[in-house]
Design a protein around this motif. Structure first.
Motif, PDB file in Angstrom:
ATOM      1  N   TRP A  55       0.804  -1.025   0.010  1.00 30.30           N
ATOM      2  CA  TRP A  55      -0.238  -0.104  -0.058  1.00 30.30           C
ATOM      3  C   TRP A  55       0.894   1.078  -0.194  1.00 30.30           C
ATOM      4  O   TRP A  55       0.980   1.893   0.911  1.00 30.30           O
ATOM      5  CB  TRP A  55      -0.996   0.004   1.284  1.00 30.30           C
ATOM      6  CG  TRP A  55      -1.757  -1.287   1.339  1.00 30.30           C
ATOM      7  CD1 TRP A  55      -2.818  -1.153   0.664  1.00 30.30           C
ATOM      8  CD2 TRP A  55      -1.585  -2.522   2.272  1.00 30.30           C
ATOM      9  NE1 TRP A  55      -3.534  -2.565   0.833  1.00 30.30           N
ATOM     10  CE2 TRP A  55      -2.764  -3.291   1.829  1.00 30.30           C
ATOM     11  CE3 TRP A  55      -0.639  -2.761   2.832  1.00 30.30           C
ATOM     12  CZ2 TRP A  55      -2.610  -4.473   2.453  1.00 30.30           C
ATOM     13  CZ3 TRP A  55      -0.836  -4.024   3.524  1.00 30.30           C
ATOM     14  CH2 TRP A  55      -1.790  -4.712   3.348  1.00 30.30           C
ATOM     15  N   PRO A  56       1.437   1.668  -0.976  1.00 33.12           N
ATOM     16  CA  PRO A  56       2.400   2.767  -1.430  1.00 33.12           C
ATOM     17  C   PRO A  56       1.714   4.349  -0.644  1.00 33.12           C
ATOM     18  O   PRO A  56       0.529   4.442  -0.848  1.00 33.12           O
ATOM     19  CB  PRO A  56       2.533   2.955  -2.859  1.00 33.12           C
ATOM     20  CG  PRO A  56       2.346   1.415  -3.313  1.00 33.12           C
ATOM     21  CD  PRO A  56       1.081   1.184  -2.435  1.00 33.12           C
ATOM     22  N   GLY A  57       2.450   4.695   0.353  1.00 33.19           N
ATOM     23  CA  GLY A  57       2.220   5.877   0.715  1.00 33.19           C
ATOM     24  C   GLY A  57       1.597   5.785   2.101  1.00 33.19           C
ATOM     25  O   GLY A  57       0.936   6.835   2.969  1.00 33.19           O
ATOM     26  N   LYS A  58       0.759   4.781   2.229  1.00 26.38           N
ATOM     27  CA  LYS A  58      -0.295   4.548   3.476  1.00 26.38           C
ATOM     28  C   LYS A  58       0.427   4.245   4.587  1.00 26.38           C
ATOM     29  O   LYS A  58       0.053   4.649   5.722  1.00 26.38           O
ATOM     30  CB  LYS A  58      -1.409   3.437   3.259  1.00 26.38           C
ATOM     31  CG  LYS A  58      -2.487   3.592   3.999  1.00 26.38           C
ATOM     32  CD  LYS A  58      -3.924   2.672   3.289  1.00 26.38           C
ATOM     33  CE  LYS A  58      -4.542   3.739   2.809  1.00 26.38           C
ATOM     34  NZ  LYS A  58      -5.839   3.290   2.599  1.00 26.38           N
ATOM     35  N   TYR A  59       1.484   3.360   4.609  1.00 29.72           N
ATOM     36  CA  TYR A  59       2.235   2.797   5.609  1.00 29.72           C
ATOM     37  C   TYR A  59       3.671   3.129   5.505  1.00 29.72           C
ATOM     38  O   TYR A  59       4.600   2.250   5.366  1.00 29.72           O
ATOM     39  CB  TYR A  59       1.910   1.358   5.996  1.00 29.72           C
ATOM     40  CG  TYR A  59       0.526   0.944   6.282  1.00 29.72           C
ATOM     41  CD1 TYR A  59      -0.226   1.188   7.511  1.00 29.72           C
ATOM     42  CD2 TYR A  59      -0.404   0.513   5.096  1.00 29.72           C
ATOM     43  CE1 TYR A  59      -1.498   0.803   7.653  1.00 29.72           C
ATOM     44  CE2 TYR A  59      -1.566   0.197   5.279  1.00 29.72           C
ATOM     45  CZ  TYR A  59      -2.106   0.352   6.674  1.00 29.72           C
ATOM     46  OH  TYR A  59      -3.379  -0.085   6.831  1.00 29.72           O
ATOM     47  N   ALA A  60       4.093   4.174   5.550  1.00 32.47           N
ATOM     48  CA  ALA A  60       5.336   4.807   5.235  1.00 32.47           C
ATOM     49  C   ALA A  60       6.086   4.228   6.559  1.00 32.47           C
ATOM     50  O   ALA A  60       5.654   4.224   7.583  1.00 32.47           O
ATOM     51  CB  ALA A  60       5.494   6.112   5.124  1.00 32.47           C
ATOM     52  N   VAL A  61       7.355   3.650   6.155  1.00 30.37           N
ATOM     53  CA  VAL A  61       8.272   3.341   7.217  1.00 30.37           C
ATOM     54  C   VAL A  61       8.658   4.527   7.997  1.00 30.37           C
ATOM     55  O   VAL A  61       9.195   5.575   7.870  1.00 30.37           O
ATOM     56  CB  VAL A  61       9.477   2.739   6.771  1.00 30.37           C
ATOM     57  CG1 VAL A  61      10.467   2.267   7.813  1.00 30.37           C
ATOM     58  CG2 VAL A  61       9.312   1.517   5.838  1.00 30.37           C
ATOM     59  N   ALA A  62       8.293   4.236   9.438  1.00 30.87           N
ATOM     60  CA  ALA A  62       8.611   5.398  10.258  1.00 30.87           C
ATOM     61  C   ALA A  62      10.097   5.496  10.731  1.00 30.87           C
ATOM     62  O   ALA A  62      10.593   4.401  10.827  1.00 30.87           O
ATOM     63  CB  ALA A  62       7.869   5.206  11.580  1.00 30.87           C
ATOM     64  N   PRO A  63      10.813   6.645  10.954  1.00 29.55           N
ATOM     65  CA  PRO A  63      12.053   6.660  11.333  1.00 29.55           C
ATOM     66  C   PRO A  63      12.455   6.005  12.727  1.00 29.55           C
ATOM     67  O   PRO A  63      11.458   6.462  13.585  1.00 29.55           O
ATOM     68  CB  PRO A  63      12.506   8.136  11.125  1.00 29.55           C
ATOM     69  CG  PRO A  63      11.264   8.819  11.181  1.00 29.55           C
ATOM     70  CD  PRO A  63      10.211   7.751  10.719  1.00 29.55           C
ATOM     71  N   LYS A  64      13.387   5.583  12.902  1.00 29.37           N
ATOM     72  CA  LYS A  64      13.589   5.021  14.274  1.00 29.37           C
ATOM     73  C   LYS A  64      14.036   6.093  15.059  1.00 29.37           C
ATOM     74  O   LYS A  64      14.768   6.976  14.817  1.00 29.37           O
ATOM     75  CB  LYS A  64      14.816   4.045  14.287  1.00 29.37           C
ATOM     76  CG  LYS A  64      14.485   2.816  13.542  1.00 29.37           C
ATOM     77  CD  LYS A  64      15.583   1.685  13.698  1.00 29.37           C
ATOM     78  CE  LYS A  64      15.016   0.489  12.938  1.00 29.37           C
ATOM     79  NZ  LYS A  64      16.029  -0.659  13.158  1.00 29.37           N
ATOM     80  N   ARG A  65      13.534   6.215  16.308  1.00 33.01           N
ATOM     81  CA  ARG A  65      13.771   7.221  17.414  1.00 33.01           C
ATOM     82  C   ARG A  65      15.140   6.886  18.096  1.00 33.01           C
ATOM     83  O   ARG A  65      15.428   5.781  18.235  1.00 33.01           O
ATOM     84  CB  ARG A  65      12.662   7.254  18.360  1.00 33.01           C
ATOM     85  CG  ARG A  65      11.497   7.567  17.904  1.00 33.01           C
ATOM     86  CD  ARG A  65      10.509   7.782  19.141  1.00 33.01           C
ATOM     87  NE  ARG A  65       9.118   8.012  18.444  1.00 33.01           N
ATOM     88  CZ  ARG A  65       8.099   8.218  19.190  1.00 33.01           C
ATOM     89  NH1 ARG A  65       8.094   8.005  20.323  1.00 33.01           N
ATOM     90  NH2 ARG A  65       7.074   8.791  18.784  1.00 33.01           N
ATOM     91  N   ARG A  66      15.761   8.101  18.398  1.00 36.53           N
ATOM     92  CA  ARG A  66      17.248   7.774  19.048  1.00 36.53           C
ATOM     93  C   ARG A  66      16.696   8.215  20.481  1.00 36.53           C
ATOM     94  O   ARG A  66      16.169   8.984  20.768  1.00 36.53           O
ATOM     95  CB  ARG A  66      18.216   8.595  18.329  1.00 36.53           C
ATOM     96  CG  ARG A  66      18.776   8.370  17.212  1.00 36.53           C
ATOM     97  CD  ARG A  66      19.804   8.964  16.456  1.00 36.53           C
ATOM     98  NE  ARG A  66      19.889  10.388  17.078  1.00 36.53           N
ATOM     99  CZ  ARG A  66      20.663  11.380  16.913  1.00 36.53           C
ATOM    100  NH1 ARG A  66      21.728  11.010  16.147  1.00 36.53           N
ATOM    101  NH2 ARG A  66      20.724  12.407  17.530  1.00 36.53           N
ATOM    102  N   ARG A  67      17.426   7.278  21.365  1.00 34.52           N
ATOM    103  CA  ARG A  67      17.460   7.477  22.895  1.00 34.52           C
ATOM    104  C   ARG A  67      18.440   8.313  23.410  1.00 34.52           C
ATOM    105  O   ARG A  67      19.653   8.238  22.753  1.00 34.52           O
ATOM    106  CB  ARG A  67      17.561   6.046  23.481  1.00 34.52           C
ATOM    107  CG  ARG A  67      16.298   5.106  23.488  1.00 34.52           C
ATOM    108  CD  ARG A  67      16.442   4.212  24.543  1.00 34.52           C
ATOM    109  NE  ARG A  67      15.248   3.797  25.050  1.00 34.52           N
ATOM    110  CZ  ARG A  67      14.851   2.906  25.906  1.00 34.52           C
ATOM    111  NH1 ARG A  67      16.097   2.335  26.338  1.00 34.52           N
ATOM    112  NH2 ARG A  67      13.983   2.461  26.187  1.00 34.52           N
ATOM    113  N   VAL A  68      18.109   9.517  24.018  1.00 34.31           N
ATOM    114  CA  VAL A  68      19.195  10.256  24.590  1.00 34.31           C
ATOM    115  C   VAL A  68      19.559  10.144  25.814  1.00 34.31           C
ATOM    116  O   VAL A  68      18.884   9.867  26.680  1.00 34.31           O
ATOM    117  CB  VAL A  68      18.627  11.875  24.121  1.00 34.31           C
ATOM    118  CG1 VAL A  68      19.510  12.771  24.775  1.00 34.31           C
ATOM    119  CG2 VAL A  68      18.259  11.967  22.775  1.00 34.31           C
TER     120      VAL A  68
END
Length: 73
Positions: free
Chosen positions: A60-73
């Protein structure tokens, strides 16, 4: 990808929409609606994509874009 292609690939993997829905404790209608693009459910879409060996965004192009990974600080 066309919904009928997704359903055919699911059947070729040896399962059905009903069995897939039951394994996720979701309704068959929700699974069908996600496949047809009438509903959005990342867990259902990702489960289908995993079963088919791809990413949800490929189906499903554009509907479930890969979310960027969060960095822990």
């Amino acid at each position: 990808m066309h919904p009928e292609q997704i359903k055919a690939l699911i059947r070729m993997k040896g399962t059905t929409l009903s069995a897939l829905a039951d394994s996720m404790c979701r309704s068959r209608m929700l699974v069908s609606n996600v496949i047809h693009g009438r509903a959005v459910s990342r867990p259902v879409a990702e489960r289908i994509a995993t079963l088919l060996g791809c990413q949800a965004d490929q189906l499903w192009p554009g509907k479930y874009a890969v979310a960027p990974k969060r960095r822990r600080v």
